[in-house]
Scaffold this active site. Structure first.
Site, PDB file in Angstrom:
ATOM      1  N   ASP A   1      -1.939   2.618  10.678  1.00  0.00           N
ATOM      2  CA  ASP A   1      -2.737   1.429  10.950  1.00  0.00           C
ATOM      3  C   ASP A   1      -4.048   1.802  11.620  1.00  0.00           C
ATOM      4  OD1 ASP A   1      -3.381  -1.217  10.917  1.00  0.00           O
ATOM      5  OD2 ASP A   1      -1.748  -1.878  12.220  1.00  0.00           O
TER       6      ASP A   1
ATOM      7  N   TYR B   1       0.809  -1.215   0.000  1.00  0.00           N
ATOM      8  CA  TYR B   1       0.000   0.000   0.000  1.00  0.00           C
ATOM      9  C   TYR B   1       0.844   1.268   0.000  1.00  0.00           C
ATOM     10  CZ  TYR B   1      -3.626  -3.332   1.474  1.00  0.00           C
ATOM     11  OH  TYR B   1      -4.469  -4.411   1.580  1.00  0.00           O
TER      12      TYR B   1
ATOM     13  N   ARG C   1      -7.643  -7.445  15.786  1.00  0.00           N
ATOM     14  CA  ARG C   1      -8.290  -7.907  14.562  1.00  0.00           C
ATOM     15  C   ARG C   1      -9.215  -9.085  14.867  1.00  0.00           C
ATOM     16  NH1 ARG C   1      -6.430  -3.806  13.319  1.00  0.00           N
ATOM     17  NH2 ARG C   1      -5.032  -3.277  11.576  1.00  0.00           N
TER      18      ARG C   1
ATOM     19  N   ARG D   1       0.333 -11.123   3.863  1.00  0.00           N
ATOM     20  CA  ARG D   1      -0.451 -10.662   5.007  1.00  0.00           C
ATOM     21  C   ARG D   1      -0.079 -11.441   6.269  1.00  0.00           C
ATOM     22  NH1 ARG D   1      -6.067 -10.583   1.752  1.00  0.00           N
ATOM     23  NH2 ARG D   1      -4.948 -12.260   0.692  1.00  0.00           N
TER      24      ARG D   1
ATOM     25  N   TRP E   1     -10.154 -13.031   6.139  1.00  0.00           N
ATOM     26  CA  TRP E   1     -10.515 -14.406   5.819  1.00  0.00           C
ATOM     27  C   TRP E   1      -9.252 -15.254   5.818  1.00  0.00           C
ATOM     28  CZ3 TRP E   1     -14.631 -14.314   1.309  1.00  0.00           C
ATOM     29  CH2 TRP E   1     -15.694 -13.490   1.686  1.00  0.00           C
TER      30      TRP E   1
ATOM     31  N   TYR F   1      -5.017   2.101  -0.514  1.00  0.00           N
ATOM     32  CA  TYR F   1      -5.864   0.931  -0.774  1.00  0.00           C
ATOM     33  C   TYR F   1      -7.296   1.186  -0.313  1.00  0.00           C
ATOM     34  CZ  TYR F   1      -7.600  -3.889  -0.050  1.00  0.00           C
ATOM     35  OH  TYR F   1      -8.333  -5.042  -0.056  1.00  0.00           O
TER      36      TYR F   1
END
Length: 388
Positions: A336, A104, A259, A234, A214, A184
Site C-alpha cells: 500500500d 490487482y 487518503r 473499493r 472520486w 495496476y
C-alpha cells in the site's frame, strides 16, 4: 436545457462536438454523460459492455437529448467497430479500466491487459486519425511517497515536499515485483508514458486525468446485490456494504493509510473544463482531488458510521470496526501507499478549478443514495436463507 451560447474560459463560443466515451456505462461515465446531456450540446457515442448506470439517459426516447446520445455495446478488447467510432468523434475519452484494489494482486494479468494492452488501440487510433484524447489514469501512478521511507518520528514528515504529489515533479515509487498490487499502477504509468510519447513524436493532442478517490452515487457495486457476492469493491462501497448489512467495517492493517476524497460532481466539473478548453488542457496531466478532505481510512470509517446512522435512523453497532490484516483481506502480494495528497497548482492555473464539497457533505449525499437504493434489497437478501 443547454444553451448554444456557452463560452470557454477565454471567452470564445464552445462549438458542439461529438465525443466517443469508452467506459460510459461506469460510475464516472454515467455522471459525465448526465452533465453533457443536461448542460451542453455535445453528442456522446457511449461505448461500454453494460449500460445499467446510464439507462435513465437512454430511455425513454422522448428525452430532449435523445438524439445526442447513442449506446454502443462494444468490448474494446476485440471489436472492429472501435476505430470507426473514434473516427466519427472529435474527442475520445477513455475511462475503461480494472480499478479495484482487490483485483490487482489476485488478477494481475487481467489488470495489466485491461489498463495497458487494451488501451493501446485507443491511443493508436486517436494518433493515426488526428483525434484528441482525454485519458483517465490514476493517482496510483505516484506509488509511495518519499516520506514513507523516513523514520516515523522524522520532523521532515511535516514538510509537504516529502508527501505532496505533483504531476511534473513527483517521482513514481513502486514496491518490489513480487508485490503484485503495483501491477495496476505500473500499467497505468506505462500507458501515460506512451500517450506522452505520441504527443511528443506524432503530435497527439491529449490530456491525462489522475483521479484521487472520486466518491458519489453509483460508485462500484454492493456485493450480492448488483455485483458478485465474493466481489470486493473499493473502500467506500466496501464500508457501505458493511453499514447496510450492520456488520463491523473492516480496517485493513488498522486503517492507518491516509487518503483524500473528492465529490464526483466536483470532479466532473473539472473534466468538463478539459473538454471545453483544449487549448488550456492539451499536453497536461491533471491531478483531480480535494486535499482539504484528507483522513485516515480509520477516520473515514468512523465518519461514515456517524453519517449512516443519521441518514438511516439506525443506531451504530457497539463495535463499529474490526481490524484485519492486508493478507487476510486482499491475499498475498498486497502492498500500500502511505499517503496521497494532490498538488492542485496545475489544474488551478490552467482551468481555474477547485473542489467545493466537504467530506461530510459528500458522504451524506452518497450514503443517502446507498441507503435508498440498497437497504431494502439487502434486508430481503439477508432474510432469504432464514426463510428457506
Amino acid at each position: 436545457m443547454a444553451s448554444a451560447a456557452r463560452l470557454d474560459l477565454d471567452g470564445n463560443p464552445i462549438k458542439p462536438m461529438t465525443i466517443c466515451m469508452i467506459g460510459a456505462g461506469g460510475f464516472i461515465g454515467s455522471h459525465l454523460c448526465e452533465k453533457l446531456m443536461a448542460e451542453t450540446m455535445h453528442k456522446v457515442l457511449a461505448v461500454d459492455v453494460y449500460n445499467d448506470k446510464i439507462k435513465h439517459l437512454l430511455e425513454p426516447a422522448t428525452h430532449p437529448w435523445s438524439d445526442r446520445i447513442q449506446f454502443y455495446r462494444v468490448n474494446i478488447k476485440h471489436d472492429s467497430r472501435l476505430e470507426g467510432l473514434i473516427k466519427m468523434a472529435d474527442l475520445t475519452i477513455n475511462l475503461a479500466a480494472i480499478c479495484t484494489p482487490a483485483d490487482y494482486n489476485t488478477r494481475p494479468l487481467d489488470t495489466i491487459y485491461s489498463n495497458f494492452i487494451d488501451a493501446l488501440p485507443v491511443v493508436k487510433y486517436c494518433s493515426e486519425n488526428n483525434k484528441r484524447l482525454i485519458h483517465f489514469s490514476t493517482c496510483e501512478v505516484y506509488g509511495k511517497t518519499i516520506g514513507s521511507f523516513l523514520p516515523k518520528d522524522s520532523p521532515l514528515l511535516q514538510d509537504p515536499a516529502y508527501y505532496l504529489l505533483t504531476e511534473d515533479a513527483s517521482p513514481c515509487i513502486f514496491g518490489p515485483i513480487e508485490k503484485q498490487r503495483w501491477s495496476y499502477a505500473c500499467a497505468k504509468q506505462l500507458i501515460e508514458r506512451l500517450i506522452y510519447a505520441e504527443g511528443a513524436e506524432n503530435g497527439l493532442e491529449f490530456a491525462i486525468v489522475r483521479p484521487f478517490n472520486w466518491i458519489g452515487p453509483r460508485m462500484d457495486f454492493i456485493p450480492g446485490i448488483d455485483g458478485p457476492s465474493e466481489g470486493v469493491p473499493r473502500v467506500l462501497a466496501c464500508f457501505s456494504n458493511n453499514l447496510l448489512r450492520r456488520e463491523p467495517l473492516k480496517l485493513v492493517d488498522g486503517g492507518e493509510s491516509q487518503r483524500t476524497f473528492v465529490y464526483i460532481k466536483d470532479a466532473i466539473e473539472a473534466v468538463s473544463l478539459m473538454i471545453d478548453n483544449p487549448g488550456r488542457a492539451n499536453g497536461h496531466i491533471f491531478n483531480v482531488g480535494n486535499p482539504n478532505n484528507e483522513v485516515t481510512v480509520r477516520q473515514l470509517a468512523e465518519m461514515m458510521t456517524e453519517v449512516y446512522a443519521k441518514v438511516s435512523g439506525e443506531p451504530p453497532l457497539e463495535a463499529p470496526t474490526v481490524d484485519v490484516s492486508s493478507k487476510e483481506f486482499y491475499g498475498e502480494g498486497y502492498d500500500d501507499s502511505d499517503k496521497r495528497i494532490p498538488d492542485m497548482t496545475i489544474i488551478n492555473k490552467q482551468l481555474g478549478w477547485n473542489p467545493k464539497t466537504s467530506l461530510w457533505d459528500l458522504l451524506e449525499s452518497t450514503l443517502t443514495y446507498q441507503h435508498r437504493t440498497y437497504a431494502e434489497a439487502i434486508k430481503q437478501a439477508i432474510a432469504k436463507p432464514t426463510a428457506s
